[in-house]
Design an enzyme around this catalytic site. Structure first.
Site, PDB file in Angstrom:
ATOM      1  N   ARG A  79     -37.646  10.291 -34.448  1.00  0.00           N
ATOM      2  CA  ARG A  79     -36.652  11.342 -34.185  1.00  0.00           C
ATOM      3  C   ARG A  79     -36.765  11.934 -32.786  1.00  0.00           C
ATOM      4  NH1 ARG A  79     -37.825  12.523 -39.756  1.00  0.00           N
ATOM      5  NH2 ARG A  79     -36.021  11.996 -41.043  1.00  0.00           N
ATOM      6  N   LYS A 129     -27.801  10.211 -20.336  1.00  0.00           N
ATOM      7  CA  LYS A 129     -26.922   9.379 -21.145  1.00  0.00           C
ATOM      8  C   LYS A 129     -27.649   8.091 -21.496  1.00  0.00           C
ATOM      9  CE  LYS A 129     -22.188  10.527 -19.766  1.00  0.00           C
ATOM     10  NZ  LYS A 129     -20.957   9.935 -19.166  1.00  0.00           N
ATOM     11  N   GLU A 179     -21.608   2.905  -6.991  1.00  0.00           N
ATOM     12  CA  GLU A 179     -21.896   4.224  -7.563  1.00  0.00           C
ATOM     13  C   GLU A 179     -22.272   5.236  -6.485  1.00  0.00           C
ATOM     14  OE1 GLU A 179     -21.405   5.238 -10.545  1.00  0.00           O
ATOM     15  OE2 GLU A 179     -21.553   3.566 -11.945  1.00  0.00           O
ATOM     16  N   LYS A 188     -25.222  14.503  -8.648  1.00  0.00           N
ATOM     17  CA  LYS A 188     -25.218  14.280 -10.094  1.00  0.00           C
ATOM     18  C   LYS A 188     -26.024  15.364 -10.804  1.00  0.00           C
ATOM     19  CE  LYS A 188     -25.480  11.075 -13.843  1.00  0.00           C
ATOM     20  NZ  LYS A 188     -25.517   9.674 -14.286  1.00  0.00           N
ATOM     21  N   GLU A 196     -21.047  16.508 -21.131  1.00  0.00           N
ATOM     22  CA  GLU A 196     -19.738  16.002 -20.725  1.00  0.00           C
ATOM     23  C   GLU A 196     -18.606  16.625 -21.536  1.00  0.00           C
ATOM     24  OE1 GLU A 196     -19.366  11.785 -19.149  1.00  0.00           O
ATOM     25  OE2 GLU A 196     -18.037  11.701 -20.880  1.00  0.00           O
ATOM     26  N   ARG A 232     -18.360  17.147 -16.012  1.00  0.00           N
ATOM     27  CA  ARG A 232     -19.202  15.959 -15.890  1.00  0.00           C
ATOM     28  C   ARG A 232     -18.369  14.681 -16.011  1.00  0.00           C
ATOM     29  NH1 ARG A 232     -25.094  14.451 -18.664  1.00  0.00           N
ATOM     30  NH2 ARG A 232     -25.161  12.330 -17.840  1.00  0.00           N
ATOM     31  N   ASN A 241     -17.131   9.848 -14.061  1.00  0.00           N
ATOM     32  CA  ASN A 241     -16.585   8.595 -14.575  1.00  0.00           C
ATOM     33  C   ASN A 241     -15.433   8.066 -13.723  1.00  0.00           C
ATOM     34  OD1 ASN A 241     -18.197   8.182 -16.978  1.00  0.00           O
ATOM     35  ND2 ASN A 241     -17.203   9.997 -17.789  1.00  0.00           N
ATOM     36  N   HIS A 278     -14.458   4.458 -14.005  1.00  0.00           N
ATOM     37  CA  HIS A 278     -15.102   3.888 -15.185  1.00  0.00           C
ATOM     38  C   HIS A 278     -14.119   3.596 -16.319  1.00  0.00           C
ATOM     39  CE1 HIS A 278     -18.636   5.071 -13.001  1.00  0.00           C
ATOM     40  NE2 HIS A 278     -19.441   4.642 -13.944  1.00  0.00           N
ATOM     41  N   HIS A 336     -14.745   0.037 -17.329  1.00  0.00           N
ATOM     42  CA  HIS A 336     -15.303  -0.343 -18.625  1.00  0.00           C
ATOM     43  C   HIS A 336     -14.386  -1.322 -19.351  1.00  0.00           C
ATOM     44  CE1 HIS A 336     -18.137   3.393 -19.104  1.00  0.00           C
ATOM     45  NE2 HIS A 336     -18.608   2.481 -18.282  1.00  0.00           N
ATOM     46  N   HIS A 363     -21.521  -4.223 -13.773  1.00  0.00           N
ATOM     47  CA  HIS A 363     -20.987  -2.872 -13.978  1.00  0.00           C
ATOM     48  C   HIS A 363     -20.511  -2.242 -12.671  1.00  0.00           C
ATOM     49  CE1 HIS A 363     -20.471   1.168 -15.488  1.00  0.00           C
ATOM     50  NE2 HIS A 363     -21.324   1.614 -14.576  1.00  0.00           N
TER      51      HIS A 363
END
Length: 375
Positions: A130, A152, A194, A235, A245, A249, A253, A256, A260, A274
């Protein structure tokens, strides 16, 4: 973009999260001191290193020597290199291996690798017992400026990229910029997308600086550390304001949503890395913004010209193989995490350094724009 060029001493960037702040340490030759940093941060903890087969050959011996020198016992989990490892079967294996190594809540997982390893190991750390803490040791430019920072973590679904995961912050990021010297040129260029993204989001002066200093970043000059530090500061500031997000935030992206979808259409393969997908996605985002009258065509062309000059793909036609249809891309975009109750959200721009969150975008406008880009 005010930070001066730096060389010599490491640069430290603070990620100021209440109760969970951590440092990003940036500089050349930091891997040799990794064990001492971990021992000071978490005395008595054992470590399990998660890495891939390629990074293991290049950097694992130095990492293990550093931990041994600090008197830290290490376990090891090695997975295949590449995006395919961000999958349910590999995630299960990493979790089982961490449990089998008797990693307890007071111990640490160390993600030694690029964005795939950081996402995969971080997600496993969030789930095993956990939640155990982890340290990011990013070995690619993309990971050093983006995926290792902000917590993330996740794996891919057959429906799209990064759709299964968790927010789980590291307790330390160690970005040894010397490790980038071993990267294949294509991987280094992919990471640069990036870096450019941060200028395009909110710092036109930084983007202009990148236009002048891009080659020095690739060559490993002090410009490399400077660009990484500026990117990480930007960042870190955004993450501190909006960790999960729910607000701005999402600006991170930029490129993206299109990117994506292109990655998924390419089968998450080496047809399109990517960072390359993000490069094309940012060009599409600025082109779409121009088509809506939000920014000038000159700004859109400037973005495409700089990314092309950096050796990155900028058009859907640059992707190897059969191009996806506009409808296929729209289907994949509809699975994006920024979609809310079926409404499309994009990160668009009013100019260089003037990106914004644009909700309720008409899918018909996107389809018409994409059709023009593919035909």
């Amino acid at each position: 973009m005010t930070a001066p060029l730096r060389s010599g001493d490491p640069i430290t960037v603070d990620v100021a999260l209440a109760g969970r702040a951590y440092d990003i340490v940036i500089g050349r030759g930091l891997l040799s001191g990794l064990g001492q940093r971990v021992a000071a941060l978490r005395p008595g903890a054992r470590v399990a290193i998660v890495t891939d087969e390629v990074v293991a050959k290049q950097h694992l011996p130095a990492a293990r020597e550093s931990f041994a020198h600090a008197g830290i016992a290490t376990g090891l989990v090695v997975v295949p290199a590449g995006e395919a490892s961000k999958s349910y079967p590999v995630f299960e294996r990493v979790c089982e291996d961490l449990i089998g190594a008797r990693i307890e809540r007071g111990d640490l997982v160390v993600a030694l690798g690029g964005g795939v390893i950081g996402d995969l190991a971080g997600f496993a750390a969030s789930a095993v017992r956990r939640g155990v803490d982890y340290v990011q040791v990013p070995t690619t430019l993309l990971a050093q400026v983006d995926s290792s920072v902000g917590g993330k973590t996740g794996i891919n679904s057959r429906h799209g990229k990064n759709l299964v995961g968790a927010f789980h912050q590291p307790i330390l990021v160690v970005a040894d910029t010397a490790l980038l010297d071993t990267l294949p040129p294509r991987i280094l260029r992919a990471g640069y997308a990036e870096v450019a993204k941060y200028g395009l989001i909110g710092d036109s002066e930084f983007f202009a600086w990148l236009e002048e200093n891009c080659s020095d970043i690739f060559a490993g000059a002090p410009a490399r550390e400077h660009a990484i530090a500026v990117s990480c500061r930007m960042k870190a500031q955004v993450v501190a304001r909006d960790e999960r997000e729910t607000g701005d935030r999402a600006l991170l992206n930029l490129g993206h949503t299109f990117g994506h979808a292109l990655e998924a259409a390419a089968g998450f393969s080496d047809r399109l890395y990517h960072g390359e997908a993000v490069a094309i996605g940012m060009v599409l985002a600025f082109g779409f913004s121009a088509s809506l009258g939000l920014c000038t065509q000159a700004d859109a062309e400037r973005v495409a010209q700089h990314l092309a000059a950096a050796g990155l793909p900028t058009r859907i036609a640059d992707i190897q193989g059969e191009p996806p249809t506009a409808d296929r891309l729209l289907d994949l975009i509809a699975q994006d995490k920024k979609v809310k109750r079926g409404r499309l959200t994009f990160i668009l721009a009013r100019g260089i350094g003037q990106s914004f969150i644009a909700p309720d975008i008409d899918a018909a406008d996107v389809r018409q724009f994409l059709t023009g880009q593919i035909d």
